[in-house]
Design an enzyme around this catalytic site. Structure first.
Site, short mmCIF file in Angstrom:
data_model
loop_
_atom_site.label_atom_id
_atom_site.label_comp_id
_atom_site.label_asym_id
_atom_site.label_seq_id
_atom_site.Cartn_x
_atom_site.Cartn_y
_atom_site.Cartn_z
N HIS A 1 -22.22 40.85 -6.25
CA HIS A 1 -21.67 41.61 -7.39
C HIS A 1 -22.58 42.78 -7.75
CE1 HIS A 1 -18.48 38.75 -8.12
NE2 HIS A 1 -18.03 39.54 -9.05
N LYS B 1 -15.85 28.91 -12.62
CA LYS B 1 -15.88 27.78 -13.55
C LYS B 1 -16.51 28.21 -14.87
CE LYS B 1 -20.26 25.80 -11.95
NZ LYS B 1 -21.26 24.81 -12.17
#
Lengths: 176, 277
Positions: free
Chosen positions: A36, A101
Site C-alpha cells: 500500500h 478484518k
C-alpha cells in the site's frame, strides 16, 4: 446465499447492505502494509501503477508460502485499519471494494460512501477455509516483499460479510 | 542429549503448533458454538471450527499469520546449557518454518525489508520442578499482539481498578484482534516482567481454572465483564468475546503494581516438547 461476481456492477454494489452474507467469485488482488505504501507513493509521484485499479477488489492479505502441490497457502485477512490512511488515493483510482478484518476509521467509512464502494469482512483467522476457495494465484509485483507482494487471485465462492456498504452503514462502530 | 534429535523435535513442534489447534482452545470454542444463539456469531464460530479441522487434514497453517516465534526453554539442574543448545533450538524453529511453508513474517523494524524466518525470541529459565528439558514453541500472531497493554498502577489500587483496565484493553482490542480471545494477564514484577508473565499465562491450560483462589475469582469476574461487551466472535456480537482469562502473579516492589495484558486470538497456538536427559 447471494453470489457476487467481479467486476462488481454499480447496481449490484449499491444493493448490498451492511451485514449481508455473500459469496464472491472473480479476480481479487492481495495487498497489505508495504505494498500500500508503495502504491500510494507511485500515485503521489504521478507514476503508473503495476495494475489498473479501476473496478478492482483489494484483499488485505499476506499468505504463507505456497506448499508444493497447492495453489496457495493459508490466506486469511489481516487488520484493515492499518491501511486506512492509504484508502483515499486508491478509491480515486477506481478501486471498488476492500476485503479485510475489523473496524475502519470514520474517514474510511465516509470515503466508501462518497465513492460508492464496499468493505467486506472475511472470516478472520480462517486461512485454510479461504485457501480452499482460491483457484489461481499469480504474483504480479513487488515480489521482493515476500508475503507482502501483490498477488492476483481468482477466487470462487469466497465467503464474505458486508462490513460497510455504499450508503456508509457499518456493522461495527467506527474505530476512531 | 542428542543435539540433532532436539532440532528435529523442535521442527516437528513448529508444525504441530501451526497446524493443530490446541485441544483446550478447541474445547472452549466448541462450547461457545453450542451455546451461541446469535446466528452471525454462530456462523463465525462454525468457520473457526471448520478451519481448524481443514488445517489439521491439509497440514496448512490455521492462520496465515504464523506469528513471531517465541520459545520458552525450561531446564532442570541436570541440563547443560550452552550457546550450541540455544542456537540449535533457534535453527530448529527456523527450519521448521521453512520446511512447512510457514510465513516469513520477520523484518528489521526500521528497514522493513527482506522478510525472513530469522529473529526467534528465546526465554531461558531454570526449574527444580522438572526433569530434563522443556521447550515450548509459541508462534504469536500480531493482530492480537498489537493490542497488548501495560499499566503501572499505584500499589494502593483496588482489584476492581485492575479488572476494569483489563476489560478496557479487551474492548479496545475489538473485532480486528480476532475474538473470541484468550486474555493473558501478568501482575507484579517490573514493567517488562508483567508483560512476559501475561504472555506466559496464555500457555496454561485455558479450560482449567486458576489454583489460586483470589486469581480464580478475578478471572471469573473479568471474563463475565468481557463477555458483556458484546464484541463476539469476529466482532459479530453474541455471548463469547473471550474464551478465558488467565492470570499469573509474582512479587513486586512496595512502590508499584505493574499489570500487563497480552491478548491471544482464537487461533492461540503452542506446542510443548519434553526432552529427557
Amino acid at each position: 446465499m447471494q453470489t457476487i461476481k467481479v467486476p462488481i456492477s454499480k447496481k449490484q454494489g449499491n444493493a448490498l447492505n451492511a451485514g449481508d452474507s455473500i459469496l464472491l467469485t472473480g479476480v481479487i488482488y492481495t495487498s497489505r502494509d508495504q505494498a500500500h505504501k508503495r502504491l500510494v507513493s507511485l500515485i503521489k509521484k504521478g507514476k503508473n501503477l503495476p495494475f489498473n485499479l479501476k473496478g478492482q477488489v483489494i484483499y488485505y492479505c499476506g499468505p504463507t508460502s505456497t506448499p508444493k502441490g497447492k495453489v496457495i497457502g493459508s490466506c486469511g485477512p489481516t487488520t484493515s485499519s492499518r491501511m486506512d490512511d492509504f484508502v483515499e488515493p486508491l478509491l480515486k483510482k477506481g478501486l471498488v471494494a476492500m476485503i479485510g478484518k475489523g473496524r475502519r476509521s470514520s474517514k474510511v467509512r465516509n470515503l466508501i460512501k462518497k465513492h460508492k464502494g464496499v468493505y467486506f469482512i472475511a472470516p478472520s483467522g480462517c486461512g485454510v477455509l479461504l485457501a480452499k476457495k482460491v483457484i489461481a494465484n499469480d504474483t504480479i509485483c513487488f515480489s521482493e516483499l515476500g508475503p507482502e507482494s501483490i498477488c492476483e487471485l481468482y477466487v470462487e465462492n469466497f465467503p464474505l460479510i458486508v462490513g460497510i456498504d455504499s450508503k456508509g452503514n457499518s456493522i461495527y462502530k467506527d474505530l476512531r | 542429549m542428542n543435539i540433532s534429535k532436539i532440532k528435529h523435535k523442535v521442527e516437528t513442534a513448529v508444525a504441530k503448533a501451526s497446524f493443530d489447534l490446541r485441544p483446550d482452545v478447541h474445547r472452549l470454542i466448541k462450547r461457545a458454538y453450542l451455546k451461541e444463539s446469535n446466528s452471525r456469531a454462530r456462523k463465525g464460530l462454525k468457520w473457526i471450527l471448520d478451519n481448524a479441522q481443514l488445517a489439521a487434514i491439509e497440514r496448512l497453517a490455521i492462520c496465515q499469520d504464523t506469528g513471531l516465534p517465541i520459545v520458552f526453554i525450561e531446564a532442570s539442574k541436570k541440563v547443560k546449557i550452552s550457546a550450541l543448545l540455544i542456537e540449535t533450538i533457534k535453527k530448529g524453529v527456523e527450519d521448521g518454518f521453512r520446511k512447512n511453508s510457514l510465513r516469513a513474517s520477520i523484518v528489521d523494524p526500521i528497514e522493513r525489508k527482506n522478510p525472513s524466518y530469522k529473529g526467534v525470541i528465546c526465554h531461558l529459565n531454570f526449574s527444580t520442578g522438572i526433569k530434563g528439558l522443556k521447550v515450548i514453541i509459541f508462534p504469536k500472531g500480531f493482530g492480537s499482539e498489537n493490542k497488548s497493554a501495560l499499566k503501572m498502577f499505584n500499589p494502593t489500587a483496588s482489584l476492581e481498578e485492575i479488572e476494569d483496565f483489563i476489560v478496557k484493553t479487551v474492548n479496545d482490542a475489538g473485532p480486528e484482534a480476532c475474538p473470541p480471545f484468550v486474555v493473558g494477564v501478568g501482575i507484579g514484577g517490573t514493567a517488562d516482567y508483567a508483560l512476559l508473565l501475561a504472555k506466559k499465562a496464555l500457555l496454561d491450560r485455558v479450560d482449567k481454572s486458576n489454583s489460586n483462589k483470589i486469581l480464580k475469582t478475578m478471572e471469573g469476574n473479568i471474563l463475565k465483564k468481557i463477555n458483556k461487551l458484546g464484541i463476539g466472535p469476529m466482532g459479530f456480537g453474541g455471548k463469547t468475546t473471550a474464551l478465558a482469562v488467565k492470570i499469573k502473579k509474582t512479587s513486586t516492589h512496595i512502590a508499584g503494581l505493574p499489570v500487563g495484558v497480552n491478548v491471544g486470538c482464537h487461533a492461540l497456538r503452542s506446542a510443548t516438547i519434553d526432552i529427557k536427559i
